[in-house]
Write a protein that holds these residues in place. Structure first.
Motif, PDB file in Angstrom:
ATOM      1  N   SER A 106     -13.858  -5.642  -2.534  1.00 37.49           N
ATOM      2  CA  SER A 106     -13.361  -4.284  -2.758  1.00 37.49           C
ATOM      3  C   SER A 106     -13.726  -3.378  -1.583  1.00 37.49           C
ATOM      4  O   SER A 106     -14.582  -3.705  -0.757  1.00 37.49           O
ATOM      5  CB  SER A 106     -13.957  -3.710  -4.043  1.00 37.49           C
ATOM      6  N   VAL A 107     -13.097  -2.212  -1.536  1.00 35.59           N
ATOM      7  CA  VAL A 107     -13.390  -1.250  -0.477  1.00 35.59           C
ATOM      8  C   VAL A 107     -14.837  -0.763  -0.553  1.00 35.59           C
ATOM      9  O   VAL A 107     -15.524  -0.740   0.473  1.00 35.59           O
ATOM     10  CB  VAL A 107     -12.388  -0.068  -0.509  1.00 35.59           C
ATOM     11  N   PRO A 108     -15.349  -0.386  -1.731  1.00 34.23           N
ATOM     12  CA  PRO A 108     -16.764   0.022  -1.781  1.00 34.23           C
ATOM     13  C   PRO A 108     -17.716  -1.085  -1.321  1.00 34.23           C
ATOM     14  O   PRO A 108     -18.696  -0.817  -0.621  1.00 34.23           O
ATOM     15  CB  PRO A 108     -16.995   0.359  -3.260  1.00 34.23           C
ATOM     16  N   TYR A 139      -4.383  11.046  -8.529  1.00 38.13           N
ATOM     17  CA  TYR A 139      -3.262  10.156  -8.195  1.00 38.13           C
ATOM     18  C   TYR A 139      -2.513   9.753  -9.473  1.00 38.13           C
ATOM     19  O   TYR A 139      -1.288   9.827  -9.538  1.00 38.13           O
ATOM     20  CB  TYR A 139      -3.790   8.925  -7.454  1.00 38.13           C
ATOM     21  N   PHE A 199     -10.542  10.603  -6.956  1.00 40.15           N
ATOM     22  CA  PHE A 199      -9.206  10.787  -6.390  1.00 40.15           C
ATOM     23  C   PHE A 199      -8.151  10.013  -7.170  1.00 40.15           C
ATOM     24  O   PHE A 199      -6.990  10.421  -7.230  1.00 40.15           O
ATOM     25  CB  PHE A 199      -9.183  10.421  -4.912  1.00 40.15           C
ATOM     26  N   PHE A 200      -8.531   8.911  -7.788  1.00 43.31           N
ATOM     27  CA  PHE A 200      -7.577   8.147  -8.587  1.00 43.31           C
ATOM     28  C   PHE A 200      -7.110   8.940  -9.806  1.00 43.31           C
ATOM     29  O   PHE A 200      -5.967   8.804 -10.234  1.00 43.31           O
ATOM     30  CB  PHE A 200      -8.178   6.813  -9.032  1.00 43.31           C
ATOM     31  N   SER A 203     -18.774   5.692  -2.532  1.00 42.94           N
ATOM     32  CA  SER A 203     -17.371   5.387  -2.259  1.00 42.94           C
ATOM     33  C   SER A 203     -16.625   5.034  -3.539  1.00 42.94           C
ATOM     34  O   SER A 203     -15.460   5.400  -3.704  1.00 42.94           O
ATOM     35  CB  SER A 203     -17.243   4.276  -1.214  1.00 42.94           C
ATOM     36  N   ALA A 204     -17.271   4.354  -4.468  1.00 41.90           N
ATOM     37  CA  ALA A 204     -16.631   4.047  -5.756  1.00 41.90           C
ATOM     38  C   ALA A 204     -16.361   5.331  -6.545  1.00 41.90           C
ATOM     39  O   ALA A 204     -15.295   5.477  -7.159  1.00 41.90           O
ATOM     40  CB  ALA A 204     -17.505   3.103  -6.565  1.00 41.90           C
ATOM     41  N   ILE A 254     -13.389   7.153  -4.960  1.00 40.37           N
ATOM     42  CA  ILE A 254     -12.136   6.481  -5.341  1.00 40.37           C
ATOM     43  C   ILE A 254     -11.769   6.847  -6.775  1.00 40.37           C
ATOM     44  O   ILE A 254     -10.615   7.171  -7.072  1.00 40.37           O
ATOM     45  CB  ILE A 254     -12.264   4.958  -5.160  1.00 40.37           C
ATOM     46  N   LEU A 255     -12.732   6.827  -7.666  1.00 38.60           N
ATOM     47  CA  LEU A 255     -12.473   7.158  -9.070  1.00 38.60           C
ATOM     48  C   LEU A 255     -11.989   8.596  -9.227  1.00 38.60           C
ATOM     49  O   LEU A 255     -11.008   8.856  -9.933  1.00 38.60           O
ATOM     50  CB  LEU A 255     -13.737   6.926  -9.901  1.00 38.60           C
ATOM     51  N   THR A 269       0.834   4.026  -2.866  1.00 35.34           N
ATOM     52  CA  THR A 269       0.345   5.348  -2.502  1.00 35.34           C
ATOM     53  C   THR A 269       1.386   6.429  -2.719  1.00 35.34           C
ATOM     54  O   THR A 269       1.074   7.512  -3.191  1.00 35.34           O
ATOM     55  CB  THR A 269      -0.104   5.352  -1.025  1.00 35.34           C
ATOM     56  N   GLU A 294       0.837  -1.199   0.000  1.00 32.95           N
ATOM     57  CA  GLU A 294       0.000   0.000   0.000  1.00 32.95           C
ATOM     58  C   GLU A 294       0.870   1.246   0.000  1.00 32.95           C
ATOM     59  O   GLU A 294       0.619   2.201  -0.721  1.00 32.95           O
ATOM     60  CB  GLU A 294      -0.936  -0.023   1.213  1.00 32.95           C
TER      61      GLU A 294
END
Length: 172
Positions: free
Chosen positions: A109-111, A140, A136-137, A129-130, A133-134, A56, A52
């Motif tokens: 998955s996290v979601p 990233y 912020f990804f 949550s999905a 994540i999308l 990250t 991780e």
């Protein structure tokens, strides 16, 4: 050819070979999505922490940390040691509980974990949550593409656009 070019090329070849070896091993054993996404639920906490952390902070490790060392000297290496220790400690504390609950509710998955943990039948928490994540990804990925571009510009003395194309192809 300078030492930076040779070292970086060797690094790219080695990581690509390791990735391909893992892919062949995974493909040969005919594993499921769960075994791929969760490592067969057999990955230890400290390995999960390092994985991780490497994911990250990849752009920071590749570009910013060497610059920090260059500007501040070797004493700045404590940043990396403290970060690695913090990741291992954090994951060691939460990993067992997270793994136990995800086994119980079958989340991959996290979601999915958040949805099942909150007992949401409307799928709203999973969707939100999905989406988070999308969103912020995207930032990233952009940051890591920029970090890779800067690394290639500096190591291989090439124009930024060409470096960006090469990084995008390598990541695809």
């Amino acid at each position: 050819m300078n030492l930076a070019v040779v070292t970086f090329t060797l690094y790219l070849v080695l990581t690509t070979a390791l990735g391909y070896y893992g892919y062949l091993r995974y493909k040969r054993k005919g594993r499921t999505m769960e075994s791929y996404a969760l490592g067969g639920r057999s990955v230890r906490a400290y390995l999960m922490a390092l994985s991780e952390g490497a994911s990250t902070w990849s752009g920071w490790i590749a570009v910013s940390f060497p610059a920090l060392l260059y500007a501040g000297g070797l004493c700045e290496a404590w940043w990396a040691l403290c970060y690695i220790g913090g990741e291992i400690l954090g994951w060691s504390v939460i990993a067992k509980r997270l793994a136990r609950y995800s086994r119980i509710n079958g989340a991959i998955s996290v979601p999915e974990f958040i949805e099942r943990r909150s007992r949401d039948d409307t799928k709203l928490t999973k969707s939100l949550s999905a989406m988070a994540i999308l969103i912020f990804f995207i930032f990233y990925a952009a940051g890591n593409l920029k970090a890779g571009m800067i690394t290639f510009e500096q190591c291989f003395h090439m124009p930024g656009f060409i470096a960006l194309i090469i990084i995008a192809v390598l990541c695809a």
